[in-house]
Structures are given as C-alpha cells and as structure tokens.
Design a protein around this motif. Structure first.
Motif, PDB file in Angstrom:
ATOM      1  N   ARG A  56      -4.012  -4.334  12.364  1.00 37.76           N
ATOM      2  CA  ARG A  56      -5.304  -4.340  11.666  1.00 37.76           C
ATOM      3  C   ARG A  56      -5.994  -5.672  11.981  1.00 37.76           C
ATOM      4  O   ARG A  56      -6.386  -6.407  11.105  1.00 37.76           O
ATOM      5  CB  ARG A  56      -5.101  -4.193  10.158  1.00 37.76           C
ATOM      6  CG  ARG A  56      -4.493  -2.904   9.677  1.00 37.76           C
ATOM      7  CD  ARG A  56      -5.447  -1.734   9.775  1.00 37.76           C
ATOM      8  NE  ARG A  56      -6.653  -1.929   9.033  1.00 37.76           N
ATOM      9  CZ  ARG A  56      -6.959  -1.367   7.882  1.00 37.76           C
ATOM     10  NH1 ARG A  56      -6.123  -0.551   7.330  1.00 37.76           N
ATOM     11  NH2 ARG A  56      -8.094  -1.618   7.289  1.00 37.76           N
ATOM     12  N   ASN A  57      -6.105  -5.993  13.270  1.00 39.44           N
ATOM     13  CA  ASN A  57      -6.607  -7.291  13.691  1.00 39.44           C
ATOM     14  C   ASN A  57      -8.039  -7.577  13.250  1.00 39.44           C
ATOM     15  O   ASN A  57      -8.414  -8.721  13.067  1.00 39.44           O
ATOM     16  CB  ASN A  57      -6.488  -7.456  15.210  1.00 39.44           C
ATOM     17  CG  ASN A  57      -5.075  -7.808  15.614  1.00 39.44           C
ATOM     18  OD1 ASN A  57      -4.400  -8.566  14.930  1.00 39.44           O
ATOM     19  ND2 ASN A  57      -4.605  -7.232  16.707  1.00 39.44           N
ATOM     20  N   ARG A  58      -8.860  -6.547  13.084  1.00 37.09           N
ATOM     21  CA  ARG A  58     -10.247  -6.785  12.678  1.00 37.09           C
ATOM     22  C   ARG A  58     -10.409  -6.859  11.166  1.00 37.09           C
ATOM     23  O   ARG A  58     -11.477  -7.151  10.673  1.00 37.09           O
ATOM     24  CB  ARG A  58     -11.154  -5.703  13.258  1.00 37.09           C
ATOM     25  CG  ARG A  58     -11.172  -5.734  14.783  1.00 37.09           C
ATOM     26  CD  ARG A  58     -12.169  -4.803  15.366  1.00 37.09           C
ATOM     27  NE  ARG A  58     -11.986  -3.444  14.866  1.00 37.09           N
ATOM     28  CZ  ARG A  58     -12.783  -2.445  15.140  1.00 37.09           C
ATOM     29  NH1 ARG A  58     -13.817  -2.615  15.902  1.00 37.09           N
ATOM     30  NH2 ARG A  58     -12.559  -1.256  14.663  1.00 37.09           N
ATOM     31  N   SER A  59      -9.356  -6.581  10.446  1.00 37.39           N
ATOM     32  CA  SER A  59      -9.425  -6.595   8.984  1.00 37.39           C
ATOM     33  C   SER A  59      -9.326  -8.017   8.460  1.00 37.39           C
ATOM     34  O   SER A  59      -8.655  -8.860   9.032  1.00 37.39           O
ATOM     35  CB  SER A  59      -8.295  -5.760   8.395  1.00 37.39           C
ATOM     36  OG  SER A  59      -8.389  -4.437   8.850  1.00 37.39           O
ATOM     37  N   LYS A  60      -9.999  -8.248   7.332  1.00 36.04           N
ATOM     38  CA  LYS A  60      -9.945  -9.565   6.711  1.00 36.04           C
ATOM     39  C   LYS A  60      -9.440  -9.491   5.276  1.00 36.04           C
ATOM     40  O   LYS A  60      -8.665 -10.322   4.852  1.00 36.04           O
ATOM     41  CB  LYS A  60     -11.333 -10.201   6.730  1.00 36.04           C
ATOM     42  CG  LYS A  60     -11.766 -10.586   8.125  1.00 36.04           C
ATOM     43  CD  LYS A  60     -13.087 -11.301   8.094  1.00 36.04           C
ATOM     44  CE  LYS A  60     -13.407 -11.747   9.502  1.00 36.04           C
ATOM     45  NZ  LYS A  60     -14.662 -11.375   9.979  1.00 36.04           N
ATOM     46  N   ALA A  61      -9.893  -8.514   4.521  1.00 36.76           N
ATOM     47  CA  ALA A  61      -9.577  -8.460   3.096  1.00 36.76           C
ATOM     48  C   ALA A  61      -8.739  -7.234   2.744  1.00 36.76           C
ATOM     49  O   ALA A  61      -9.001  -6.560   1.773  1.00 36.76           O
ATOM     50  CB  ALA A  61     -10.869  -8.463   2.282  1.00 36.76           C
ATOM     51  N   VAL A  62      -7.735  -6.958   3.541  1.00 43.86           N
ATOM     52  CA  VAL A  62      -6.848  -5.832   3.263  1.00 43.86           C
ATOM     53  C   VAL A  62      -5.668  -6.358   2.470  1.00 43.86           C
ATOM     54  O   VAL A  62      -5.026  -7.332   2.853  1.00 43.86           O
ATOM     55  CB  VAL A  62      -6.367  -5.171   4.575  1.00 43.86           C
ATOM     56  CG1 VAL A  62      -5.353  -4.088   4.287  1.00 43.86           C
ATOM     57  CG2 VAL A  62      -7.545  -4.607   5.336  1.00 43.86           C
ATOM     58  N   GLU A  63      -5.389  -5.687   1.354  1.00 42.86           N
ATOM     59  CA  GLU A  63      -4.290  -6.109   0.488  1.00 42.86           C
ATOM     60  C   GLU A  63      -2.966  -6.080   1.245  1.00 42.86           C
ATOM     61  O   GLU A  63      -2.682  -5.145   1.982  1.00 42.86           O
ATOM     62  CB  GLU A  63      -4.231  -5.177  -0.716  1.00 42.86           C
ATOM     63  CG  GLU A  63      -3.277  -5.628  -1.779  1.00 42.86           C
ATOM     64  CD  GLU A  63      -3.328  -4.720  -2.995  1.00 42.86           C
ATOM     65  OE1 GLU A  63      -2.650  -5.046  -3.966  1.00 42.86           O
ATOM     66  OE2 GLU A  63      -4.021  -3.702  -2.965  1.00 42.86           O
ATOM     67  N   MET A  64      -2.171  -7.123   1.095  1.00 45.36           N
ATOM     68  CA  MET A  64      -0.838  -7.256   1.677  1.00 45.36           C
ATOM     69  C   MET A  64      -0.852  -7.422   3.200  1.00 45.36           C
ATOM     70  O   MET A  64       0.194  -7.337   3.840  1.00 45.36           O
ATOM     71  CB  MET A  64       0.052  -6.069   1.302  1.00 45.36           C
ATOM     72  CG  MET A  64       0.225  -5.849  -0.192  1.00 45.36           C
ATOM     73  SD  MET A  64       1.139  -7.157  -0.977  1.00 45.36           S
ATOM     74  CE  MET A  64       2.741  -6.881  -0.306  1.00 45.36           C
ATOM     75  N   LEU A  65      -2.018  -7.654   3.798  1.00 45.89           N
ATOM     76  CA  LEU A  65      -2.108  -7.876   5.232  1.00 45.89           C
ATOM     77  C   LEU A  65      -1.294  -9.112   5.593  1.00 45.89           C
ATOM     78  O   LEU A  65      -1.364 -10.131   4.913  1.00 45.89           O
ATOM     79  CB  LEU A  65      -3.572  -8.077   5.633  1.00 45.89           C
ATOM     80  CG  LEU A  65      -3.888  -8.098   7.120  1.00 45.89           C
ATOM     81  CD1 LEU A  65      -3.649  -6.712   7.717  1.00 45.89           C
ATOM     82  CD2 LEU A  65      -5.335  -8.499   7.335  1.00 45.89           C
ATOM     83  N   ALA A  66      -0.506  -9.030   6.631  1.00 42.00           N
ATOM     84  CA  ALA A  66       0.363 -10.141   7.017  1.00 42.00           C
ATOM     85  C   ALA A  66       0.210 -10.415   8.511  1.00 42.00           C
ATOM     86  O   ALA A  66      -0.312  -9.597   9.261  1.00 42.00           O
ATOM     87  CB  ALA A  66       1.816  -9.820   6.688  1.00 42.00           C
ATOM     88  N   ARG A  67       0.695 -11.566   8.917  1.00 44.94           N
ATOM     89  CA  ARG A  67       0.674 -11.966  10.313  1.00 44.94           C
ATOM     90  C   ARG A  67       2.083 -11.767  10.870  1.00 44.94           C
ATOM     91  O   ARG A  67       3.058 -12.252  10.311  1.00 44.94           O
ATOM     92  CB  ARG A  67       0.259 -13.428  10.404  1.00 44.94           C
ATOM     93  CG  ARG A  67      -0.067 -13.872  11.785  1.00 44.94           C
ATOM     94  CD  ARG A  67      -0.777 -15.235  11.697  1.00 44.94           C
ATOM     95  NE  ARG A  67      -1.026 -15.708  13.035  1.00 44.94           N
ATOM     96  CZ  ARG A  67      -0.479 -16.789  13.553  1.00 44.94           C
ATOM     97  NH1 ARG A  67       0.321 -17.545  12.823  1.00 44.94           N
ATOM     98  NH2 ARG A  67      -0.744 -17.146  14.779  1.00 44.94           N
ATOM     99  N   PHE A  68       2.167 -11.037  11.974  1.00 45.20           N
ATOM    100  CA  PHE A  68       3.451 -10.735  12.598  1.00 45.20           C
ATOM    101  C   PHE A  68       3.455 -11.203  14.039  1.00 45.20           C
ATOM    102  O   PHE A  68       2.411 -11.292  14.673  1.00 45.20           O
ATOM    103  CB  PHE A  68       3.713  -9.217  12.617  1.00 45.20           C
ATOM    104  CG  PHE A  68       3.992  -8.624  11.284  1.00 45.20           C
ATOM    105  CD1 PHE A  68       5.281  -8.573  10.790  1.00 45.20           C
ATOM    106  CD2 PHE A  68       2.969  -8.082  10.525  1.00 45.20           C
ATOM    107  CE1 PHE A  68       5.545  -8.006   9.571  1.00 45.20           C
ATOM    108  CE2 PHE A  68       3.228  -7.519   9.306  1.00 45.20           C
ATOM    109  CZ  PHE A  68       4.521  -7.481   8.816  1.00 45.20           C
TER     110      PHE A  68
END
Length: 175
Positions: free
Chosen positions: A116-128
């Motif tokens: 979800r590279n273009r997402s900014k405010a997605v809940e629980m989004l993490a960097r992998f």
C-alpha cells in the motif's frame, strides 16, 4: 439491475453462493439485498470496473451509493470468514471427484506482501523489507491458507499482518 455474466451464473448456482451468504448471516439490512450488493461488487471486480466511474455513468442513479456498498462490505454482523470457508469447503467437495484418488492434496500457507505504498493514513500500515529485492515497502503481510490438489488452489482464509504493533487483522474484523 446488475446481472451476472452468463458464463458465471451456473457456477454461482452450482456452488450455492447465495445460500452460503445467508448461512454466514448476510441478510437485508439496507435498501438493496445482500445478494444484489454481492453480485454488484463481484461483477465490478470481474470486469475490473471502477465504482466511481460506474456512479458517474448515465446509469449511475440506478445503482446504490458508495456508502451503501461500504456499509455492506464492512458490516460487523456479516461473517465474511465463515462465508469464505463454507464456499471453499463446498468447492473442494465438488472438485475432489474430478481428480485422481492417488493425487496428493495439501493445505498451503503463504506469507506474501500486500503493498500500500501510496497510502498514508491506513490503520496499522507498517513498513516492511522485501528480502528478495532488499527494498522497503508500506503495507501488510498477507497470510493465506488454501487447499491444493497440485493443480488447483482454493483459498480458505487469510489475515493481514502488521508488524507495527504485532497485531493480526482478520479480513472480517471491523471496529
């Protein structure tokens, strides 16, 4: 009115898709039936159509608004996981007689990237870190469980994993 393509109708009937929807607690809570909303979303995905373009089209007023569809997809009373498992189980039962009894079957667990590279405010989004390419991405890990006979794969369940808080998201969970 949205119609299933003629090539898909027999499969929907053979696999009792609407029966499995009802069995998982999908019943009318909106102006449109759950069966209609499910078929609508399925056909849009099948044809790779954009929901917003459909609403902007000349026939857009005949379709439910985006809020209705989002409420349907996110309704906490609908057991999406139970629906998927029941539909998958029914599919496997119908597939088994079509293959040799000597063929090995297995449950497969797959841990894949869900970017979800273009997402900014997605809940629980993490960097992998993708260890295959050594590149970083934003998103989730998607753990999928499925059944296979060596030639076919039937997904049975999945969960989105986030390393941000060490939590697991099931696709049916809604806050």
């Amino acid at each position: 009115m949205i119609k299933l393509p003629n090539e898909i109708k027999p499969a929907f009937q053979e696999l009792n898709v609407l029966k499995h929807l009802r069995g998982a607690g999908f019943n009318k809570k909106f102006r449109f039936t759950c069966a209609y909303l499910f078929r609508l979303v399925f056909v849009l995905l099948l044809h790779q159509k954009n929901w917003f373009r459909l609403l902007e089209s000349a026939k857009g007023e005949a379709f439910p608004g985006k809020d209705t569809v989002y409420r349907f997809l996110n309704h906490s009373g609908y057991a999406w996981r139970r629906f998927l498992l029941a539909l998958s189980g029914d599919t496997i039962v119908r597939m088994k007689p079509l293959t040799s009894a000597k063929r090995e079957t297995a449950f497969i667990f797959d841990d894949s990237m869900f970017e979800r590279n273009r997402s900014k405010a997605v809940e629980m989004l993490a960097r992998f870190k993708d260890h295959a390419t050594s590149a970083f991405y934003k998103g989730f890990r998607m753990l999928t469980m499925g059944w296979s006979d060596g030639h076919s794969f039937v997904p049975m369940d999945f969960a989105l994993l986030s390393s941000k808080f060490g939590e697991v998201w099931h696709h049916g969970d809604v806050e």
